[in-house]
Structures are given as C-alpha cells and as structure tokens.
Design an enzyme around this catalytic site. Sequence first.
Site, PDB file in Angstrom:
ATOM      1  N   CYS A  21      -5.292   6.327  -4.512  1.00 24.17           N
ATOM      2  CA  CYS A  21      -6.399   5.429  -4.828  1.00 24.17           C
ATOM      3  C   CYS A  21      -7.230   5.115  -3.575  1.00 24.17           C
ATOM      4  O   CYS A  21      -7.921   5.983  -3.074  1.00 24.17           O
ATOM      5  CB  CYS A  21      -5.889   4.169  -5.520  1.00 24.17           C
ATOM      6  SG  CYS A  21      -7.181   3.288  -6.440  1.00 24.17           S
ATOM      7  N   HIS A  48      -2.689   5.995 -10.025  1.00 23.88           N
ATOM      8  CA  HIS A  48      -1.541   5.352  -9.381  1.00 23.88           C
ATOM      9  C   HIS A  48      -0.227   5.952  -9.893  1.00 23.88           C
ATOM     10  O   HIS A  48       0.414   5.407 -10.793  1.00 23.88           O
ATOM     11  CB  HIS A  48      -1.570   3.844  -9.622  1.00 23.88           C
ATOM     12  CG  HIS A  48      -2.532   3.117  -8.745  1.00 23.88           C
ATOM     13  ND1 HIS A  48      -2.173   2.568  -7.531  1.00 23.88           N
ATOM     14  CD2 HIS A  48      -3.856   2.874  -8.884  1.00 23.88           C
ATOM     15  CE1 HIS A  48      -3.226   2.006  -6.961  1.00 23.88           C
ATOM     16  NE2 HIS A  48      -4.270   2.182  -7.771  1.00 23.88           N
ATOM     17  N   GLU A  80       2.627   5.957  -8.502  1.00 27.26           N
ATOM     18  CA  GLU A  80       3.789   5.089  -8.252  1.00 27.26           C
ATOM     19  C   GLU A  80       4.052   4.142  -9.414  1.00 27.26           C
ATOM     20  O   GLU A  80       5.209   3.756  -9.664  1.00 27.26           O
ATOM     21  CB  GLU A  80       3.597   4.316  -6.937  1.00 27.26           C
ATOM     22  CG  GLU A  80       2.738   3.067  -7.003  1.00 27.26           C
ATOM     23  CD  GLU A  80       1.247   3.335  -7.171  1.00 27.26           C
ATOM     24  OE1 GLU A  80       0.501   2.354  -7.368  1.00 27.26           O
ATOM     25  OE2 GLU A  80       0.831   4.506  -7.088  1.00 27.26           O
TER      26      GLU A  80
END
Length: 235
Positions: A106, A209, A211
């Site tokens: 990001c 994202h 994660e």
Amino acid sequence: MKPRIGIVICGISDAKQYVSNTYIQSVRYAGGLPIIIPLVRSDALLAEYIAFCDGFLFCGGGDITPLLFGEAPADKIGKTNISLDLFQIRLMKYILKTPKPVFAICRGMQILNVACGGTLWQDVLSCGNDFFNHMQDSQHRSDISHYIKTNHNSQLRNYIGSKIKVNSFHHQAIHSAGTNLKVCATSPDQLIEAIEMPQHPFAIGVQWHPESMYRTSSEMRNLFHEFVLHAENVN
C-alpha cells in the site's frame, strides 16, 4: 536462524512509532523473524539495519508529501509526515542497492515508486479519471473489494496467479511508474495495483493489504512465503 525481516514502521502518532500487528504476524507465520525498524536519522544506523536484516517489509500508512514527487498538495490530500517520508525513501534507496528482498504494501508500494522517481495520484476519485472508490468500507479488513489481473511474464503472477480477489484501503495510487519499475497488475478500472523491479531478485509492491488476508487467502500466504524464502536465500 530464521531469516530476519525488517518491518519498517507504519507511522508516528503522539510521539509513538508503531507497526500494526498483522504485519508482524504475517512475517512470523511465513517463517521469518520480525524485526521492527524505527525512524532514525543516522546513515550509520541505517547501514547496520540493512546489514543485520535479510529482507525488508514496507507497510501501509498515511499519505506521502506531494512535493517529494514534484507536485503541490491537491484538495483531497490527507495528513502527511515529511520526516517519515524522507526516512522511508532514503532507506528504500539504500536497500535497493543490495540484493535483499523488498516487499512493499500500500503506502509502502508508493514509497517504492517515489524512491525510484515515480509519481502518484493524490486522490483517485478527484483526478478526473473513471476510477472507482478504492477505499472499501467493510466489516473486516480481510473482506474482498475487487479483482486484479497480473501481467504476463511478471514475477508476481508466478506467486499469486493471473486473477485474484483483493481488499482495498487507499485513496492515493501510482500515476507513473518509477525508473526500472514495471507495472505487473491492474484493477478493472486500470488503476495500477502492483509493481516490481525485474532487475532485482525480489522487489515487489502491491496496493492491497495481503497481511490482512493472510488467514483467508492461500495466494497471500504464498506471497509472504516467497518473500521470506528470498530473504532466507539472499546469502
């Protein structure tokens, strides 16, 4: 020893430097040893961090100061921190001179792009193009928002396939890719969703994202595992 992954701080708030837990856990579950890299203004210390760590993760966060990519602030620019911007850009440039892997997420992808001389859309909804809203409002950050397609012959496609569903939490995006960077994924509205540096063993930036999708997406787990594997094999 597990490969040491330097996780660069996400931001600064009330004199506190922070990293979101999902980045730490994703590195840990992928087999890496998470090491937090704080904002420091010493080139000597940066050199020590670069020597100590085997790979580097640049996280999401706030907007980047537009002057750093040659623009004046636009109407919809968010809160910025030029000290953090300059630190991360300087660190990124140093790391890219080494073969050590870089995974940029990001804001991290935008830092990678600006460090290589690229530019950003300061706000995708007010830039005059037909981009859709890339700041999803969902109950969970793991919820999906839209598809992306990866480019043929890209390193990223080898890791996550040709078309996948991703989440989306950004209002800035890459406008023009920096020197030696290749666009390797786009969304249906043709916004740049990922970049990579073909001359580097592993320097990949993604706009979504992964994660936050680590537990729900096998593709995101594989992406983190490939990153950590490259860190393990860097020497």
